[in-house]
Design a protein around this motif. Structure first.
Motif, mmCIF file in Angstrom:
data_model
loop_
_atom_site.group_PDB
_atom_site.id
_atom_site.type_symbol
_atom_site.label_atom_id
_atom_site.label_comp_id
_atom_site.label_asym_id
_atom_site.label_seq_id
_atom_site.Cartn_x
_atom_site.Cartn_y
_atom_site.Cartn_z
ATOM 1 N N ASP A 30 0.857 -1.184 0.000
ATOM 2 C CA ASP A 30 0.000 0.000 0.000
ATOM 3 C C ASP A 30 0.893 1.235 0.000
ATOM 4 O O ASP A 30 1.413 1.651 1.033
ATOM 5 C CB ASP A 30 -0.914 -0.002 1.226
ATOM 6 N N TRP A 31 1.041 1.837 -1.179
ATOM 7 C CA TRP A 31 1.962 2.958 -1.327
ATOM 8 C C TRP A 31 1.491 4.204 -0.595
ATOM 9 O O TRP A 31 2.253 5.141 -0.394
ATOM 10 C CB TRP A 31 2.157 3.257 -2.820
ATOM 11 N N ASN A 32 0.236 4.209 -0.207
ATOM 12 C CA ASN A 32 -0.256 5.353 0.557
ATOM 13 C C ASN A 32 0.456 5.501 1.899
ATOM 14 O O ASN A 32 0.450 6.584 2.496
ATOM 15 C CB ASN A 32 -1.761 5.226 0.790
ATOM 16 N N SER A 57 -0.604 5.218 -6.015
ATOM 17 C CA SER A 57 -0.524 3.814 -6.422
ATOM 18 C C SER A 57 0.603 3.620 -7.415
ATOM 19 O O SER A 57 1.005 4.562 -8.113
ATOM 20 C CB SER A 57 -1.853 3.360 -7.044
ATOM 21 N N VAL A 58 1.104 2.356 -7.457
ATOM 22 C CA VAL A 58 2.158 1.971 -8.395
ATOM 23 C C VAL A 58 1.749 0.644 -9.024
ATOM 24 O O VAL A 58 1.474 -0.327 -8.304
ATOM 25 C CB VAL A 58 3.526 1.837 -7.717
ATOM 26 N N HIS A 77 4.337 2.175 -13.162
ATOM 27 C CA HIS A 77 3.414 3.213 -13.605
ATOM 28 C C HIS A 77 2.828 3.846 -12.349
ATOM 29 O O HIS A 77 2.057 3.203 -11.626
ATOM 30 C CB HIS A 77 2.321 2.622 -14.495
ATOM 31 N N ILE A 78 3.199 5.073 -12.092
ATOM 32 C CA ILE A 78 2.873 5.742 -10.839
ATOM 33 C C ILE A 78 1.713 6.703 -11.067
ATOM 34 O O ILE A 78 1.698 7.451 -12.050
ATOM 35 C CB ILE A 78 4.098 6.504 -10.305
ATOM 36 N N ARG A 101 -4.920 14.799 -10.841
ATOM 37 C CA ARG A 101 -4.285 13.483 -10.996
ATOM 38 C C ARG A 101 -3.032 13.635 -11.845
ATOM 39 O O ARG A 101 -3.005 14.398 -12.817
ATOM 40 C CB ARG A 101 -5.249 12.494 -11.651
ATOM 41 N N VAL A 102 -1.993 12.882 -11.481
ATOM 42 C CA VAL A 102 -0.749 12.834 -12.249
ATOM 43 C C VAL A 102 -0.408 11.375 -12.503
ATOM 44 O O VAL A 102 -0.409 10.556 -11.575
ATOM 45 C CB VAL A 102 0.412 13.518 -11.503
ATOM 46 N N GLU A 103 -0.118 11.043 -13.736
ATOM 47 C CA GLU A 103 0.302 9.693 -14.109
ATOM 48 C C GLU A 103 1.628 9.782 -14.845
ATOM 49 O O GLU A 103 1.816 10.651 -15.701
ATOM 50 C CB GLU A 103 -0.734 9.021 -15.005
ATOM 51 N N LEU A 104 2.535 8.869 -14.499
ATOM 52 C CA LEU A 104 3.815 8.814 -15.191
ATOM 53 C C LEU A 104 4.339 7.384 -15.165
ATOM 54 O O LEU A 104 3.942 6.570 -14.322
ATOM 55 C CB LEU A 104 4.819 9.780 -14.558
#
Length: 677
Positions: A30-32, A57-58, A77-78, A101-104
């Motif tokens: 749980d990356w939180n 999340s990853v 994918h973060i 939201r940011v996705e990379l």
């Protein structure tokens, strides 16, 4: 199985289990749980409050764009939601930037070479509040360490970001230095629009084809005290690393009375490398572009232009903007040319060529403030010409002259004007250097001859100091009065010189303080009341009627040697030699108060009787001159009696008799007689 073999199997199995456990940990973790640590570290590094308030999340997935064995390596994918970065204490409001939201995705293998490679970042719902105070503090600059500390070694890690994608967002700008307050809204288009649909088919080039327009934007606010609103389109991906990938731009901006329309591309947006745009400008006056662009241009009638703007924004010597092959109109005059604006030191510089195939002389009036009050109001000027004044009182904006230099050649191939002033063409070299404006040369083709001028206006001084040298050569009298039949057989000419200097920030102030001299010589002409009516000269009409009635009178010679001191022009010598009489003009013209005080005294030749036995006068102002008849004989104040022996012409006048070495005319005999007697 040997002990060594068993040991290796256990080692291998252990590694597999560790990797499997690590993979399971990465998938199930749980990356939180890391958010508090991340928030704290980023806040500390940026000295701003930072928080990931939503989910973190990853996900690990193979990258389809890789080949070979690298395609088996999973990429993280973060995704992070509700990211907020706060403002410094002095700024208005709590939030600097917020992202929904940011996705990379992160390439893992380059990490081995200490490179953080992020091929793409997608940003959703960006909101930014950009602020800058008058003292220079802004909220987009971060204090990452003291400038006074000893320099550290360069960081061994390299950040490599490919492209940034974004969707609808909002940006608010409040910049006290540039006086810009703006609200900008960006929204996705329903369907992408091809670049060629806006710009048309483009010639093939080595650079990649521009991407489609994907987003629409709208802006509203104020800039330099003017209301600003605009709309346009932009591409959807901002290429940061690939400098050859053009980013499409399209805009339609209105600022006050000015409209700016552009469409084209921005190359290398990471470094603001280059622009290639179709640019259309229009407005009520070119002078209104100054607060928007910083380019000093003269006041003008309404204008419109269309051309190609290219820019090298990161040139070592300074950014260079080229407005190439533009066409347009200023008032009712056409304009064409090429201009380059170089943003170098110590001042920017504008250079190039401007040509008009058909130039209306009236379109030049705003250059010196000689347009009407209605036209001044339309172009945004606060100055109004007083109803009782003729000389323009609108001041030159010399503070703008000191902000840039210029070297521009202006040519008018054909001048359109009333028949009373037969100007045919214009050629001017405009030089501006540290507030000093010079027109050298300034040439007008006129009545078959040429008027040459060298005009210098030193705007670096307060008030402005001006100098003007003028040479009129070979003005043909029959072309000065093309509708006056008796003049069409004349071979006479007008020649003259003027050397003037003055001080003041307007034409009225310069002439009202002028020192210098004016010399004119006219030979072999004809005058009458009809000619005065054609020229629209009411005072001349009155004087000719009183002197000669309705008769046409031949002028053998007219000479004037006029002197100016502090704006007051006197008449040391002003004589007309006609077939009937010798006419002297004596008195003063006050350019400061625009008042006339002239006497006209005729002296009949021999026993010939002319219609006037008393001298005339012209009083009043430039706006409302009042001619009349003196009650009795008049003793001339300046030149004395009109006996030829009492007048001594200046040698400079003799030089105007045959300025090009041709055979002398009747004026030569007349002036030589005056010098001999």
């Amino acid at each position: 199985m040997t002990r060594v073999g068993s040991f290796l199997i256990w080692i291998f199995s252990g590694l597999v289990l560790i990797l499997a456990a690590l993979a399971l940990f990465l998938v199930l973790f749980d990356w939180n749980l890391l958010k508090p640590t991340i928030n704290e570290r980023v806040s500390e590094a940026l000295d701003r409050p930072f928080a990931i308030e939503g989910d973190l999340s990853v996900a690990w997935r193979r990258e389809p764009e890789t080949n070979g064995w690298r395609s088996w390596v999973p990429w993280p994918h973060i995704a992070a939601e509700q990211m907020v970065l706060g403002n410094p204490d002095w700024a208005e409001g709590d939030t600097f930037v917020s992202l929904e939201r940011v996705e990379l995705r992160l390439a893992p293998l380059p990490l081995l070479a200490k490179t953080v490679s992020i091929p793409r970042i997608d940003v959703q719902g960006p909101n930014a509040d950009l602020q800058r105070l008058a003292d220079g503090r802004d909220n987009w600059t971060f204090d990452l360490g003291s400038e006074d500390s000893e320099p550290e070694e360069p960081a061994p890690w390299v950040l490599d970001i490919g492209t940034i994608g974004f969707d609808q967002g909002h940006i608010r700008i409040d910049d006290a230095i540039s006086k810009l307050q703006l609200d900008l809204q960006v929204e996705p288009l329903g369907e992408p629009i091809a670049f060629s649909d806006i710009m048309g088919k483009q010639e093939q080039s080595d650079t990649a084809a521009p991407q489609d327009y994907a987003f629409a934007w709208r802006a509203e606010g104020r800039y330099q005290g003017q209301a600003v609103q605009g709309e346009g389109k932009i591409g959807g991906l901002l290429a940061l690393q690939d400098a050859s990938l053009p980013f499409p731009l399209e805009a339609d901006i209105r600022a006050g009375s000015t409209r700016i329309r552009l469409a084209g591309t921005l190359t290398d947006p990471k470094h603001l490398g280059a622009l290639d745009l179709n640019l259309r400008l229009s407005g009520t006056s070119l002078g209104n572009l100054y607060p928007l662009t910083g380019v000093t241009l003269p006041d003008s009638p309404p204008y419109s232009t269309d051309g190609r703007l290219t820019a090298e924004l990161q040139a070592a010597e300074g950014a260079t903007f080229s407005y190439q092959g533009f066409n347009g109109r200023i008032g009712d005059s056409d304009i064409h040319g090429d201009l380059t604006f170089f943003a170098g030191e110590p001042r920017p510089k504008l250079s190039g060529n401007v040509v008009s195939n058909q130039l209306l002389f009236s379109d030049l009036a705003p250059l010196i403030g000689a347009d009407s009050n209605a036209e001044k109001e339309a172009r945004g000027s606060d100055t109004r010409q007083p109803a009782d004044k003729v000389l323009p009182v609108e001041e030159f904006r010399t503070e703008r002259w000191r902000t840039m230099d210029a070297d521009v050649h202006v040519q008018g191939k054909r001048i359109v004007h009333s028949e009373q002033l037969p100007i045919t063409d214009l050629d001017a070299h405009v030089l501006l250097d540290d507030g000093r404006l010079r027109l050298a040369p300034l040439k007008f083709g006129m009545a078959g001859g040429e008027l040459q001028a060298d005009i210098q206006l030193n705007g670096a001084n307060a008030p402005l100091r001006g100098q003007a040298q003028l040479r009129a050569r070979h003005f043909k009298l029959k072309q000065l009065a093309p509708d006056f039949a008796p003049m069409q057989t004349s071979l006479g000419e007008l020649n003259g010189d003027a050397d003037l200097s003055g001080r003041g920030n307007s034409v009225a102030a310069l002439l009202g303080s002028a020192d210098g001299e004016v010399r004119l010589v006219v030979n072999d002409g004809t005058v009458s009341r009809g000619l005065m009516e054609i020229a629209g000269l009411n005072v001349g009409n009155y004087v000719m009627g009183k002197l000669f009635g309705d008769e046409e009178v031949r002028i053998n010679c007219a000479v004037a040697d006029l002197a100016l001191k502090d704006g007051l022009m006197s008449t040391p010598l002003f004589v007309l030699d006609t077939e009937n009489a010798l006419i002297g003009i004596d008195g003063t013209v006050n350019f400061a108060s625009e008042e006339l005080d002239l006497d006209i005294n005729p002296d009949s030749k021999g026993m010939r009787i002319i219609s006037l036995r008393s001298p005339l006068y012209v009083r009043g102002t430039f706006k409302e001159p009042r001619p009349g008849v003196h009650a009795g004989p008049l003793a001339l104040r300046g030149a004395g009696m009109l006996a030829l022996g009492s007048l001594t012409p200046a040698a400079a006048l003799l030089a105007l008799i045959a300025p090009s070495g041709e055979q002398a005319n009747q004026c030569g005999e007349f002036l030589q007689q005056m010098r001999a007697e």
